[in-house]
Design a protein around this motif. Structure first.
Motif, PDB file in Angstrom:
ATOM      1  N   GLU A 137       0.879  -1.171   0.000  1.00  0.00           N
ATOM      2  CA  GLU A 137       0.000   0.000   0.000  1.00  0.00           C
ATOM      3  C   GLU A 137       0.914   1.218   0.000  1.00  0.00           C
ATOM      4  OE1 GLU A 137      -1.833   0.959   3.720  1.00  0.00           O
ATOM      5  OE2 GLU A 137      -3.474   2.053   2.788  1.00  0.00           O
ATOM      6  N   LEU A 138       0.728   2.101  -0.966  1.00  0.00           N
ATOM      7  CA  LEU A 138       1.546   3.307  -1.056  1.00  0.00           C
ATOM      8  C   LEU A 138       0.705   4.516  -0.665  1.00  0.00           C
ATOM      9  CD1 LEU A 138       3.049   2.652  -4.626  1.00  0.00           C
ATOM     10  CD2 LEU A 138       3.976   1.916  -2.420  1.00  0.00           C
ATOM     11  N   GLU A 139       1.284   5.387   0.135  1.00  0.00           N
ATOM     12  CA  GLU A 139       0.626   6.658   0.436  1.00  0.00           C
ATOM     13  C   GLU A 139       1.435   7.744  -0.261  1.00  0.00           C
ATOM     14  OE1 GLU A 139      -0.085   7.071   4.635  1.00  0.00           O
ATOM     15  OE2 GLU A 139      -0.848   5.031   4.753  1.00  0.00           O
ATOM     16  N   ILE A 140       0.768   8.460  -1.140  1.00  0.00           N
ATOM     17  CA  ILE A 140       1.458   9.418  -2.019  1.00  0.00           C
ATOM     18  C   ILE A 140       0.781  10.785  -1.917  1.00  0.00           C
ATOM     19  CG2 ILE A 140       2.026   9.951  -4.430  1.00  0.00           C
ATOM     20  CD1 ILE A 140       2.007   6.861  -4.902  1.00  0.00           C
ATOM     21  N   MET A 141       1.608  11.813  -1.832  1.00  0.00           N
ATOM     22  CA  MET A 141       1.075  13.183  -1.769  1.00  0.00           C
ATOM     23  C   MET A 141       1.417  13.917  -3.060  1.00  0.00           C
ATOM     24  SD  MET A 141      -0.500  15.202   0.334  1.00  0.00           S
ATOM     25  CE  MET A 141      -0.206  15.397   2.066  1.00  0.00           C
ATOM     26  N   ARG A 142       0.424  14.616  -3.617  1.00  0.00           N
ATOM     27  CA  ARG A 142       0.676  15.479  -4.768  1.00  0.00           C
ATOM     28  C   ARG A 142       0.727  16.907  -4.262  1.00  0.00           C
ATOM     29  NH1 ARG A 142      -1.627  18.832  -8.444  1.00  0.00           N
ATOM     30  NH2 ARG A 142      -1.013  18.565 -10.618  1.00  0.00           N
ATOM     31  N   GLU A 143       1.901  17.506  -4.360  1.00  0.00           N
ATOM     32  CA  GLU A 143       2.085  18.840  -3.808  1.00  0.00           C
ATOM     33  C   GLU A 143       1.215  19.840  -4.569  1.00  0.00           C
ATOM     34  OE1 GLU A 143       3.695  22.452  -2.281  1.00  0.00           O
ATOM     35  OE2 GLU A 143       3.842  21.931  -4.394  1.00  0.00           O
ATOM     36  N   GLN A 144       0.564  20.719  -3.800  1.00  0.00           N
ATOM     37  CA  GLN A 144      -0.480  21.574  -4.365  1.00  0.00           C
ATOM     38  C   GLN A 144       0.022  22.520  -5.457  1.00  0.00           C
ATOM     39  OE1 GLN A 144      -2.347  23.992  -1.365  1.00  0.00           O
ATOM     40  NE2 GLN A 144      -4.327  23.681  -2.291  1.00  0.00           N
ATOM     41  N   THR A 145       1.125  23.215  -5.202  1.00  0.00           N
ATOM     42  CA  THR A 145       1.533  24.242  -6.159  1.00  0.00           C
ATOM     43  C   THR A 145       2.375  23.689  -7.305  1.00  0.00           C
ATOM     44  OG1 THR A 145       3.297  24.770  -4.606  1.00  0.00           O
ATOM     45  CG2 THR A 145       1.404  26.246  -4.644  1.00  0.00           C
ATOM     46  N   THR A 146       3.273  22.739  -7.009  1.00  0.00           N
ATOM     47  CA  THR A 146       4.167  22.233  -8.065  1.00  0.00           C
ATOM     48  C   THR A 146       3.596  21.018  -8.796  1.00  0.00           C
ATOM     49  OG1 THR A 146       5.274  20.736  -6.542  1.00  0.00           O
ATOM     50  CG2 THR A 146       6.200  22.957  -6.749  1.00  0.00           C
ATOM     51  N   GLY A 147       2.647  20.317  -8.175  1.00  0.00           N
ATOM     52  CA  GLY A 147       2.106  19.097  -8.781  1.00  0.00           C
ATOM     53  C   GLY A 147       3.059  17.918  -8.658  1.00  0.00           C
ATOM     54  N   LYS A 148       4.127  18.093  -7.886  1.00  0.00           N
ATOM     55  CA  LYS A 148       5.122  17.023  -7.726  1.00  0.00           C
ATOM     56  C   LYS A 148       4.586  15.955  -6.766  1.00  0.00           C
ATOM     57  CE  LYS A 148      10.032  17.176  -6.679  1.00  0.00           C
ATOM     58  NZ  LYS A 148      11.118  18.055  -6.278  1.00  0.00           N
ATOM     59  N   HIS A 149       4.911  14.694  -7.060  1.00  0.00           N
ATOM     60  CA  HIS A 149       4.460  13.604  -6.191  1.00  0.00           C
ATOM     61  C   HIS A 149       5.557  13.214  -5.193  1.00  0.00           C
ATOM     62  CE1 HIS A 149       1.671  13.123  -9.622  1.00  0.00           C
ATOM     63  NE2 HIS A 149       0.818  12.839  -8.649  1.00  0.00           N
ATOM     64  N   TYR A 150       5.126  12.893  -3.984  1.00  0.00           N
ATOM     65  CA  TYR A 150       6.041  12.452  -2.936  1.00  0.00           C
ATOM     66  C   TYR A 150       5.527  11.152  -2.327  1.00  0.00           C
ATOM     67  CZ  TYR A 150       8.084  17.143  -2.889  1.00  0.00           C
ATOM     68  OH  TYR A 150       8.701  18.316  -3.236  1.00  0.00           O
ATOM     69  N   MET A 151       6.435  10.212  -2.121  1.00  0.00           N
ATOM     70  CA  MET A 151       6.073   8.981  -1.419  1.00  0.00           C
ATOM     71  C   MET A 151       6.074   9.276   0.080  1.00  0.00           C
ATOM     72  SD  MET A 151       5.413   5.777  -2.148  1.00  0.00           S
ATOM     73  CE  MET A 151       6.284   5.262  -3.621  1.00  0.00           C
ATOM     74  N   LEU A 152       4.927   9.078   0.722  1.00  0.00           N
ATOM     75  CA  LEU A 152       4.863   9.334   2.163  1.00  0.00           C
ATOM     76  C   LEU A 152       5.111   8.063   2.961  1.00  0.00           C
ATOM     77  CD1 LEU A 152       1.752  11.653   2.613  1.00  0.00           C
ATOM     78  CD2 LEU A 152       4.138  12.294   2.284  1.00  0.00           C
ATOM     79  N   GLU A 153       4.634   6.959   2.439  1.00  0.00           N
ATOM     80  CA  GLU A 153       4.724   5.715   3.205  1.00  0.00           C
ATOM     81  C   GLU A 153       4.600   4.515   2.263  1.00  0.00           C
ATOM     82  OE1 GLU A 153       2.173   4.440   6.966  1.00  0.00           O
ATOM     83  OE2 GLU A 153       3.079   6.423   7.200  1.00  0.00           O
ATOM     84  N   ILE A 154       5.298   3.433   2.590  1.00  0.00           N
ATOM     85  CA  ILE A 154       5.128   2.161   1.866  1.00  0.00           C
ATOM     86  C   ILE A 154       4.792   1.109   2.914  1.00  0.00           C
ATOM     87  CG2 ILE A 154       6.209   0.429   0.385  1.00  0.00           C
ATOM     88  CD1 ILE A 154       8.250   2.581  -0.456  1.00  0.00           C
ATOM     89  N   ASN A 155       3.615   0.547   2.833  1.00  0.00           N
ATOM     90  CA  ASN A 155       3.244  -0.534   3.746  1.00  0.00           C
ATOM     91  C   ASN A 155       3.352  -1.855   2.991  1.00  0.00           C
ATOM     92  OD1 ASN A 155       2.505   1.202   5.956  1.00  0.00           O
ATOM     93  ND2 ASN A 155       0.740   1.802   4.733  1.00  0.00           N
ATOM     94  N   PRO A 156       4.078  -2.829   3.552  1.00  0.00           N
ATOM     95  CA  PRO A 156       4.420  -4.026   2.779  1.00  0.00           C
ATOM     96  C   PRO A 156       3.327  -5.089   2.776  1.00  0.00           C
ATOM     97  CG  PRO A 156       5.456  -4.132   4.916  1.00  0.00           C
ATOM     98  CD  PRO A 156       4.676  -2.857   4.895  1.00  0.00           C
ATOM     99  N   ARG A 157       2.126  -4.705   2.536  1.00  0.00           N
ATOM    100  CA  ARG A 157       0.978  -5.632   2.592  1.00  0.00           C
ATOM    101  C   ARG A 157      -0.215  -4.964   1.928  1.00  0.00           C
ATOM    102  NH1 ARG A 157      -1.670  -1.985   4.909  1.00  0.00           N
ATOM    103  NH2 ARG A 157      -0.780  -0.909   6.695  1.00  0.00           N
ATOM    104  N   PHE A 158      -1.281  -5.750   1.731  1.00  0.00           N
ATOM    105  CA  PHE A 158      -2.502  -5.159   1.182  1.00  0.00           C
ATOM    106  C   PHE A 158      -3.129  -4.219   2.210  1.00  0.00           C
ATOM    107  CE2 PHE A 158      -2.595  -9.171  -1.374  1.00  0.00           C
ATOM    108  CZ  PHE A 158      -2.544  -8.559  -2.612  1.00  0.00           C
ATOM    109  N   PRO A 159      -3.805  -3.168   1.759  1.00  0.00           N
ATOM    110  CA  PRO A 159      -4.591  -2.377   2.710  1.00  0.00           C
ATOM    111  C   PRO A 159      -5.935  -3.076   2.976  1.00  0.00           C
ATOM    112  CG  PRO A 159      -4.815  -1.472   0.508  1.00  0.00           C
ATOM    113  CD  PRO A 159      -3.872  -2.638   0.395  1.00  0.00           C
ATOM    114  N   ALA A 160      -6.619  -2.655   4.019  1.00  0.00           N
ATOM    115  CA  ALA A 160      -7.903  -3.282   4.354  1.00  0.00           C
ATOM    116  C   ALA A 160      -8.977  -2.956   3.309  1.00  0.00           C
ATOM    117  CB  ALA A 160      -8.353  -2.834   5.743  1.00  0.00           C
ATOM    118  N   TRP A 161      -8.730  -1.956   2.459  1.00  0.00           N
ATOM    119  CA  TRP A 161      -9.728  -1.585   1.441  1.00  0.00           C
ATOM    120  C   TRP A 161      -9.447  -2.291   0.113  1.00  0.00           C
ATOM    121  CZ3 TRP A 161      -7.371   0.839  -2.661  1.00  0.00           C
ATOM    122  CH2 TRP A 161      -6.167   1.478  -2.416  1.00  0.00           C
ATOM    123  N   VAL A 162      -8.636  -3.368   0.156  1.00  0.00           N
ATOM    124  CA  VAL A 162      -8.176  -4.004  -1.085  1.00  0.00           C
ATOM    125  C   VAL A 162      -9.316  -4.569  -1.944  1.00  0.00           C
ATOM    126  CG1 VAL A 162      -7.751  -6.241   0.010  1.00  0.00           C
ATOM    127  CG2 VAL A 162      -6.492  -5.617  -2.050  1.00  0.00           C
TER     128      VAL A 162
END
Lengths: 81, 352
Positions: free
Chosen positions: B264-289
């Motif tokens: 499960e990847l948590e990714i942020m898209r920065e508001q002004t630049t539109g650049k993507h940042y990886m916030l977190e990598i969870n090594p398993r399926f999320p519960a919403w899979v």
């Protein structure tokens, strides 16, 4: 530019690129529908005047504000190459 | 011929549910033939133990803290009764122990498709900067704090606000070094050191379930925007999206990581630049899979196929606009079932 958008007849808009949903009023729905169907932004004022009881100055202001709002919400943002 | 038998962990289904129940639902939806599902539970009160149509057999498992040998012995016992083809561990906390016994399980004929140990280390929040330094994946700038004397110097490297995070859990926003100090002490007492201070990024956050083939290829990914949150910030509703820029970021990151298995990847898209940042990598399926099934990209079933050594063709991005809304449910359980799990540590629903 608009392939990510799903706009219903009732003005419910879904932006598939961001997941955001919006409720548009009648004139907003009309204007966005025109854009999706290929109208150029410069032609929107005339189209609004043709279809709604609105004077030229109000139509110009409304179109300008509407286009600004769409851009601000990323709805009309081009995808980076 | 016996049916394909798949064991799945994580059957807790409270307001912060484990992924086991939705993973099982996904497998049942994806398997062309009926398969046998073994639920591996940590608690007799895990609601997934009692749900109709989820697990055929349930076994209580030792906690990861009891060590790899105890886990291996328990699985060997279960395997002796009901031969297992594939195990899908679904919890962060148990993965290191499962990785330790991966070779022994293979010898027993039990397969998994999980991240490598080196990948688990990379996704640790304390080492997250290495994703940028070594692999070129954009992450928010961060430093690890091991003592509070580092806090007054934060001013030199960060603009406030910043995020203050525990290495396993908890995240707070801090608008000044004084606020960092308060959060540092709170997190240290609860989760231990180090505490991580991270650049605060304003923008839109997206959650992604993905499976990598372990060779740099992306098997499939389903990004979604959270629409409802619990008070713990967990998704209680969401909608699939299809953003070409985000898709490219995911593909690029999975390639650089050569990620194997689900995440499960948590990714942020920065508001002004539109650049993507990886916030977190969870090594398993999320519960919403299960949303991946709704979107026509059954990632748990793909993982079973990969574990079995079958080829899985890379999936095209899913269609946007598929929603999930979670709900809670009062599961009625018989005393006999509860007794079976509490006293024998096993429940066999197929023999009823």
């Amino acid at each position: 530019m608009y392939e990510n958008l799903a706009l219903s007849e009732n003005g419910f808009l879904f932006d598939g690129r961001t997941g955001a949903t919006y409720s548009l009023n009648k004139s907003g729905t009309f204007l966005l529908k025109q854009l999706i169907e290929g109208a150029r932004p410069e032609a929107l004022k005339e189209k609004l005047i043709e279809s709604f009881d609105v004077d030229e100055a109000t139509a110009a202001r409304d179109v300008e504000q509407f286009l600004f709002r769409l851009k601000d919400l990323r709805v009309t943002e081009e995808d980076e190459a | 011929m016996r049916p394909l038998t798949i064991a799945v962990t994580g059957l807790n289904a409270t307001d912060n549910p484990a992924p086991g129940v939705p993973v099982i639902r996904s497998i049942r939806a994806g398997s062309p033939e009926p398969c046998r599902i073994i639920g591996l539970a940590y608690d007799p009160l895990d609601p997934g133990n009692y749900m109709e149509g989820i697990a055929d057999d349930i076994y209580l498992m030792p906690y990861p803290s009891q060590g790899a040998q105890v886990l291996l012995e328990r699985i060997a016992h279960i395997h002796g009764q009901t031969p297992i083809d594939v195990i899908l561990p679904t919890l962060d906390s148990e993965l290191p122990t499962y990785l330790k016994i991966q070779g022994d399980l293979r010898d027993l004929g039990v397969r998994m498709f999980v991240p490598h140990e080196s990948q688990l280390r990379l996704r640790s929040k304390a080492k997250f900067n290495e994703l940028k330094d070594n692999l070129g994946i954009e992450v928010p700038k961060s430093i690890t704090l091991t003592e509070s004397s580092q806090i007054p110097k934060l001013d030199d490297d960060f603009r406030f606000p910043v995020m203050v995070k525990g290495q396993f859990y908890d995240a707070y926003i801090a608008y000044s070094p004084m606020e960092v100090e308060g959060h540092f002490q709170r997190i240290r007492s609860k989760w231990g050191l180090p505490v991580i201070v991270q650049q605060f990024i304003t923008g839109e956050e997206y959650d992604v379930v993905a499976v990598g083939d372990g060779r740099g290829g992306l098997v499939g990914a389903v990004p979604m925007r959270k629409m409802q949150l619990t008070d713990k910030g967990k998704a209680w509703g969401g909608i699939t999206i299809n953003d070409p820029g985000l898709n490219r970021f995911i593909e690029d990151a999975m390639s650089k990581l050569a990620w194997q298995g689900p995440c499960e990847l948590e990714i942020m898209r920065e508001q002004t630049t539109g650049k993507h940042y990886m916030l977190e990598i969870n090594p398993r399926f999320p519960a919403w899979v299960f949303l991946s099934v709704g979107a026509g990209r059954n990632l748990p079933w793909a993982t079973v196929e990969l574990a079995l050594g079958r080829d899985v063709a890379p999936m095209e991005p899913a269609a946007p606009g598929v929603l999930f809304l979670r709900h809670s449910f009062d599961q009625i359980c018989t005393l006999a079932d509860y007794e079976a799990l509490t006293t024998a540590g096993e429940l066999h629903r197929t023999n009823k």
